[in-house]
Design a protein around this motif. Structure first.
Motif, mmCIF file in Angstrom:
data_model
loop_
_atom_site.group_PDB
_atom_site.id
_atom_site.type_symbol
_atom_site.label_atom_id
_atom_site.label_comp_id
_atom_site.label_asym_id
_atom_site.label_seq_id
_atom_site.Cartn_x
_atom_site.Cartn_y
_atom_site.Cartn_z
ATOM 1 N N ASP A 68 0.801 -1.222 0.000
ATOM 2 C CA ASP A 68 0.000 0.000 0.000
ATOM 3 C C ASP A 68 0.833 1.270 0.000
ATOM 4 N N ARG A 69 2.148 1.162 -0.112
ATOM 5 C CA ARG A 69 2.991 2.345 -0.222
ATOM 6 C C ARG A 69 3.292 2.608 -1.697
ATOM 7 N N ILE A 70 3.295 3.881 -2.058
ATOM 8 C CA ILE A 70 3.564 4.253 -3.445
ATOM 9 C C ILE A 70 5.064 4.460 -3.633
ATOM 10 N N VAL A 71 5.616 3.818 -4.636
ATOM 11 C CA VAL A 71 7.025 3.982 -4.980
ATOM 12 C C VAL A 71 7.105 4.496 -6.411
ATOM 13 N N LEU A 72 7.692 5.654 -6.580
ATOM 14 C CA LEU A 72 7.811 6.262 -7.902
ATOM 15 C C LEU A 72 8.913 5.565 -8.686
ATOM 16 N N THR A 73 8.625 5.242 -9.948
ATOM 17 C CA THR A 73 9.628 4.587 -10.784
ATOM 18 C C THR A 73 10.032 5.424 -11.992
ATOM 19 N N GLY A 74 9.321 6.498 -12.267
ATOM 20 C CA GLY A 74 9.704 7.331 -13.393
ATOM 21 C C GLY A 74 8.580 8.257 -13.806
ATOM 22 N N ARG A 75 8.854 9.023 -14.840
ATOM 23 C CA ARG A 75 7.864 9.928 -15.409
ATOM 24 C C ARG A 75 7.578 9.493 -16.837
ATOM 25 N N LYS A 76 6.304 9.433 -17.197
ATOM 26 C CA LYS A 76 5.979 9.057 -18.567
ATOM 27 C C LYS A 76 6.608 10.032 -19.557
ATOM 28 N N LYS A 77 6.511 11.312 -19.260
ATOM 29 C CA LYS A 77 7.021 12.286 -20.221
ATOM 30 C C LYS A 77 8.540 12.378 -20.210
ATOM 31 N N ASP A 78 9.199 11.851 -19.159
ATOM 32 C CA ASP A 78 10.659 11.886 -19.093
ATOM 33 C C ASP A 78 11.295 10.626 -19.667
ATOM 34 N N MET A 79 10.464 9.742 -20.211
ATOM 35 C CA MET A 79 10.984 8.498 -20.771
ATOM 36 C C MET A 79 11.981 8.792 -21.886
ATOM 37 N N ILE A 80 13.074 8.040 -21.882
ATOM 38 C CA ILE A 80 14.089 8.156 -22.927
ATOM 39 C C ILE A 80 13.976 6.936 -23.837
ATOM 40 N N LEU A 81 13.926 7.153 -25.134
ATOM 41 C CA LEU A 81 13.845 6.068 -26.102
ATOM 42 C C LEU A 81 15.198 5.916 -26.780
ATOM 43 N N ARG A 82 15.856 4.788 -26.501
ATOM 44 C CA ARG A 82 17.156 4.510 -27.144
ATOM 45 C C ARG A 82 17.048 3.157 -27.823
ATOM 46 N N GLY A 83 17.135 3.169 -29.136
ATOM 47 C CA GLY A 83 16.922 1.931 -29.874
ATOM 48 C C GLY A 83 15.507 1.440 -29.646
ATOM 49 N N LYS A 84 15.378 0.203 -29.170
ATOM 50 C CA LYS A 84 14.057 -0.361 -28.859
ATOM 51 C C LYS A 84 13.770 -0.365 -27.371
ATOM 52 N N THR A 85 14.590 0.356 -26.595
ATOM 53 C CA THR A 85 14.468 0.327 -25.137
ATOM 54 C C THR A 85 13.888 1.628 -24.611
ATOM 55 N N ASN A 86 12.873 1.513 -23.749
ATOM 56 C CA ASN A 86 12.346 2.662 -23.033
ATOM 57 C C ASN A 86 13.060 2.758 -21.693
ATOM 58 N N VAL A 87 13.710 3.878 -21.433
ATOM 59 C CA VAL A 87 14.464 4.071 -20.195
ATOM 60 C C VAL A 87 13.765 5.149 -19.373
ATOM 61 N N TYR A 88 13.430 4.822 -18.122
ATOM 62 C CA TYR A 88 12.757 5.760 -17.225
ATOM 63 C C TYR A 88 13.776 6.282 -16.207
ATOM 64 N N PRO A 89 14.223 7.530 -16.360
ATOM 65 C CA PRO A 89 15.276 8.058 -15.480
ATOM 66 C C PRO A 89 14.951 7.959 -13.998
#
Length: 500
Positions: free
Chosen positions: A388-409
């Protein structure tokens, strides 16, 4: 408590009559009784001058007792306060005011003078500030401050509105009344504004007042309404620093202003500046709320070592719904990632199929101006739920696209910032000529760790983050570009800097 911002503040004012309520930067104090009288008198005189329920007031008055009285008086008269930054540029200002449709305008006398055709406006323009001509707006005008050239002759002063009128009744509860409109984003062609009601704001204030244990005998020192108003609801004392005061620019002045205070709000960069200069904060301080930017474990570790008797609270929320969750510094340090905490009472959180955090609750806004009512809010943040605790893993708009990989800073930046010698870390995607993105990691060193830091970080990364997210380049910067009063990291500016 009733679900009504205005009723809660005025009831607290009646209950705590002779106690100090608001103190400005010059040390002038309003008691709760004086606050209540001024708010009700302002509402009474606004109505006598033709202000009607549903009217909207364009609001450009600096934070201070006069601003709080006028804002609450406007709501008490049945109106809505519309916050529009006059410095956004003439076109965006015009599009925002056009959407809001105000019938009244309230501004500082100096703003009227500086925006009127003449030498002051020319000076502002040379400094890059393009102000709309406030006096030319086809609205009813209210001024805060002495009359100056450029102020409309018929502008009513806030002091005359607030002159005491005896035996005015408390307004009836109206939780569904629109109270505040805040512009958050959008373009000139499509501005976007959040509409909060008296009820949604009351729920937000109650959540903060309860969690922060505000009440008689506590003093909040801040210019942030979302911490100051809960103090007024709870019968606490709200003191304000000078308008435009930047704690990181003068930490000694901040410490002096906090003398006797039990609570304050800081953005992380301000807290870091205070720790860097070694200024001693007063022993009266119990809690420091942190927000408006990511609050990472390395900073919290330093803060707890320097101020072991202070509880640090990282507040997560946004204009549409505040607060959503609060995590203590101890909880965030123990977790190691970007823990946001458990949703506050009444707030509901779920994770959408794409990993986006979606929230709702009584403190959520009615919706966006001119759009259908909102049932829940998609935050734009990627997260997961752990017990029940929220853990942030990234921002949709900050996603980096390198090749075929989505990287969430956001998934990796907290761990990188926790490396020895690193004060802050931000991953940015820099587009190349074919539209792919090169990942650049920008790190800010602790004061004595700059030599060789890029090589040390680069060597540590393979054991720390996913191979698919390893940066193409690691660069060391003295500081990260920030923007706005909240001084968030300006990722667009950083991207431009790294691209050069």
């Amino acid at each position: 408590m009733a679900d009504d911002l205005l009723v809660e503040v005025l009831r607290a004012a009646r209950e705590h009559g002779p106690s100090p309520a608001l103190t400005d930067a010059r040390g002038r104090t309003l008691t709760y009784r004086e606050l209540s009288t001024k708010v009700l008198s302002t509402a009474h005189r606004l109505r006598s001058r033709g202000f009607e329920p549903g009217n909207r007031m364009l609001f450009s008055v600096r934070p201070g007792p006069d601003a709080i009285v006028l804002a609450l008086g406007t709501v008490a008269a049945g109106g809505t306060v519309v916050f529009v930054d006059p410095g956004v540029g003439p076109e965006l200002f015009a599009s925002r005011t056009g959407l809001a449709g105000p019938g009244w305008a309230a501004a500082e006398s100096l703003l009227y003078a500086a925006s009127a055709p003449g030498p002051l406006r020319a000076i502002a323009r040379r400094r890059g500030v393009l102000l709309p001509d406030y006096a030319a707006l086809p609205l009813r005008h209210i001024r805060s401050g002495p009359w100056l050239p450029g102020v409309p002759l018929r502008a009513v002063s806030t002091r005359s509105l607030a002159a005491p009128v005896a035996d005015l009744p408390l307004p009836d509860p109206a939780p569904d009344q629109d109270a505040v409109i805040v512009f958050t984003s959008g373009t000139t062609a499509a501005p976007k504004a959040v509409v909060h009601t008296r009820g949604s704001l009351a729920a937000a204030l109650r959540a903060l007042a309860v969690r922060c244990e505000l009440g008689p005998g506590t003093r909040v020192h801040t210019d942030q309404m979302m911490l100051g108003l809960p103090a007024l609801v709870a019968g606490a004392h709200w003191s304000m620093p000078p308008y435009g005061f930047a704690p990181s620019a003068d930490p000694t002045a901040l410490a002096a202003g906090l003398t006797g205070a039990t609570h304050t709000f800081l953005v992380p960069t301000d807290l870091a500046a205070i720790l860097d200069c070694g200024v001693a904060l007063p022993q009266s301080l119990r809690q420091v709320l942190l927000g408006s930017a990511p609050v990472l474990p390395p900073l919290l570790k330093r803060a707890r070592e320097a101020l072991p008797d202070v509880e640090f609270l990282a507040v997560y929320g946004m204009t549409e719904i505040l607060p959503v969750a609060i995590a203590t510094g101890a909880e965030k340090i123990a977790h190691g990632g970007d823990l946001l905490g458990r949703p506050l009472p009444g707030v509901r959180a779920r994770i959408a199929e794409d990993g986006e955090l979606v929230v709702s609750g009584p403190n959520m806004c009615r919706g966006y101006l001119g759009e259908p009512p909102m049932t829940e809010h998609a935050t734009g943040d990627l997260a997961r739920l752990e017990d029940d605790r929220i853990v942030l893993t990234g921002r949709k708009k900050d996603m980096i696209l390198r090749g075929k990989t989505n990287v969430y800073p956001g998934l990796y930046e907290p761990a990188i910032a926790d490396l020895p010698g690193v004060a802050a870390a931000v991953m940015i995607g820099v587009p190349d000529e074919i539209g792919d993105e090169r990942i650049v990691l920008a790190v800010v060193p602790l004061s004595d760790a700059a030599p060789g830091l890029a090589d040390r970080v680069r060597a540590a990364l393979p054991a720390l983050i996913d191979a698919a997210a390893l940066p193409d380049e690691v660069t060391v910067l003295r500081e990260l570009p920030v923007s706005g009063r909240t001084r968030k990291v300006d990722r667009s500016a950083l991207r431009e800097l790294l691209a050069r």
